[in-house]
Design a protein around this motif. Structure first.
Motif, short mmCIF file in Angstrom:
data_model
loop_
_atom_site.label_atom_id
_atom_site.label_comp_id
_atom_site.label_asym_id
_atom_site.label_seq_id
_atom_site.Cartn_x
_atom_site.Cartn_y
_atom_site.Cartn_z
N ASN A 183 -8.85 -2.96 -0.99
CA ASN A 183 -9.74 -4.11 -0.79
C ASN A 183 -10.39 -4.47 -2.12
O ASN A 183 -11.57 -4.23 -2.35
N GLN A 184 -9.57 -5.06 -2.98
CA GLN A 184 -9.99 -5.34 -4.35
C GLN A 184 -9.74 -6.82 -4.65
O GLN A 184 -8.63 -7.32 -4.46
N PRO A 185 -10.76 -7.56 -5.09
CA PRO A 185 -10.63 -9.01 -5.25
C PRO A 185 -9.46 -9.46 -6.12
O PRO A 185 -8.78 -10.44 -5.78
N ASN A 186 -9.21 -8.78 -7.24
CA ASN A 186 -8.14 -9.23 -8.12
C ASN A 186 -6.77 -9.05 -7.49
O ASN A 186 -5.88 -9.90 -7.63
N ILE A 187 -6.58 -7.95 -6.77
CA ILE A 187 -5.31 -7.73 -6.08
C ILE A 187 -5.08 -8.81 -5.03
O ILE A 187 -3.99 -9.40 -4.93
N ARG B 213 0.16 -6.70 2.99
CA ARG B 213 -0.81 -5.62 3.14
C ARG B 213 -1.07 -5.10 1.74
O ARG B 213 -0.21 -4.46 1.13
N VAL B 214 -2.26 -5.42 1.21
CA VAL B 214 -2.60 -5.01 -0.14
C VAL B 214 -2.92 -3.52 -0.16
O VAL B 214 -3.21 -2.92 0.86
N GLY B 215 -2.86 -2.96 -1.37
CA GLY B 215 -3.11 -1.52 -1.47
C GLY B 215 -4.56 -1.13 -1.41
O GLY B 215 -4.89 0.02 -1.14
N GLU C 121 0.83 -1.21 0.00
CA GLU C 121 0.00 0.00 0.00
C GLU C 121 0.86 1.25 0.00
O GLU C 121 0.66 2.15 -0.82
N HIS C 122 1.80 1.33 0.91
CA HIS C 122 2.62 2.53 1.04
C HIS C 122 4.08 2.23 0.69
O HIS C 122 4.99 2.48 1.48
N VAL D 139 -3.67 -11.92 4.09
CA VAL D 139 -3.62 -10.52 3.72
C VAL D 139 -4.02 -9.64 4.89
O VAL D 139 -4.79 -10.05 5.77
N ILE D 140 -3.48 -8.45 4.88
CA ILE D 140 -3.96 -7.37 5.75
C ILE D 140 -4.60 -6.35 4.82
O ILE D 140 -3.96 -5.88 3.88
N VAL D 141 -5.87 -6.07 5.07
CA VAL D 141 -6.67 -5.27 4.14
C VAL D 141 -6.94 -3.90 4.74
O VAL D 141 -7.54 -3.79 5.82
N PRO D 142 -6.51 -2.83 4.06
CA PRO D 142 -6.67 -1.49 4.61
C PRO D 142 -8.09 -0.96 4.49
O PRO D 142 -8.89 -1.42 3.65
N MET D 143 -8.39 0.01 5.34
CA MET D 143 -9.63 0.80 5.27
C MET D 143 -10.89 -0.07 5.13
O MET D 143 -11.74 0.16 4.28
#
Length: 256
Positions: free
Chosen positions: A76-80, A72-74, A46-47, A92-96
């Motif tokens: 909350n998007q299924p393809n990512i 930690r993905v950038g 993400e950052h 995964v750690i999913v932001p926001m």
């Protein structure tokens, strides 16, 4: 028991685990961190400037060192989420994640049907097509989904978020949480403290695994968070460890 099952079991058993964050896109940094004794490591997409191909190489190195690699993905998007899981991430750690619906989407992106809607691919996680069935069983039972509570909306909806089956725990993002309250970085602000107190109350009520990212490598703060009941603790990150050590040593050198 393998490392792949060990972290999930420790989370389920409410054991305290201590990991760290990697933002430098280097397999060397990943290997050094993996050999340091952390219970898990997070590759931050993400950052940072880390791309998927670099992330997969880092996942491989961390995994081969016997440490569970998380990403930690950038977004909350299924393809990512699908692609980092196919690359071999253990979770995964999913932001926001600010609502129950968003928490459900995060879980469904990790899990195959019928628990989720993740599409089937044959990549590193599935041993390049040689063991899809083995991976499918592992994924449904042992993959990890941690949601980030880093906005006041998430705080207000936390009970609903934690009611979602498949959410293994949450981690507080203190900077963004304070930012959502209009006081970025002011962790002692009364509004921020009230939000943190509410998080702890809901977490205790739901018997949830709560996490916190401690930015500066301060042992006293780490112990304080443990005493407060946080179980999934991210202890600093690569650039802070590196920068602090460099400044400390050059300061000492100039004093001699």
């Amino acid at each position: 028991m393998t490392t792949r099952e060990n972290l999930k079991l420790r989370i389920v058993n409410h054991e305290c685990t201590i990991g760290s964050w990697i933002t430098i896109g280097s397999t060397v940094v990943a290997e050094i961190m993996a050999q340091a004794g952390f219970d898990w490591l997070v590759i931050d997409m993400e950052h940072s400037a880390i791309t998927l191909d670099i992330a997969q190489d880092m996942i491989r190195v961390i995994d081969l060192c016997g440490v569970p690699p998380l990403v930690r993905v950038g977004h909350n998007q299924p393809n990512i989420i699908k692609r980092v899981m196919d690359s071999g991430a253990h979770g995964v750690i999913v932001p926001m994640v600010n609502s129950k619906t968003e928490a459900q989407q995060a879980v469904a992106s990790v899990k195959y049907p019928p628990e989720g809607f993740r599409g089937v691919g044959l990549a590193r996680a599935q041993k390049y097509g040689q063991d899809f069935e083995g991976y499918r069983k592992w994924n449904q039972e042992n993959s990890i989904v941690i949601v980030q509570v880093e906005h006041i909306d998430a705080v207000n909806n936390l009970e609903d978020i934690l009611s979602v089956s498949g959410v293994d725990g949450f981690i507080v993002g203190p900077y963004d949480l304070s930012g959502s309250l209009g006081v970025p970085g002011q962790f002692e602000n009364p509004d921020v403290q009230d939000a943190l107190e509410h998080i702890q109350k809901v977490s205790a009520k739901k018997n949830a695994i709560s996490g916190f990212h401690i930015i500066q490598p301060n042992i006293d703060e780490l112990e304080s968070k443990q005493m407060q009941g946080y179980k999934f603790l991210a202890f600093s990150l690569d650039i802070i460890f590196l920068g602090n050590h460099c400044r400390e040593k050059i300061k000492s050198a100039k004093l001699t």
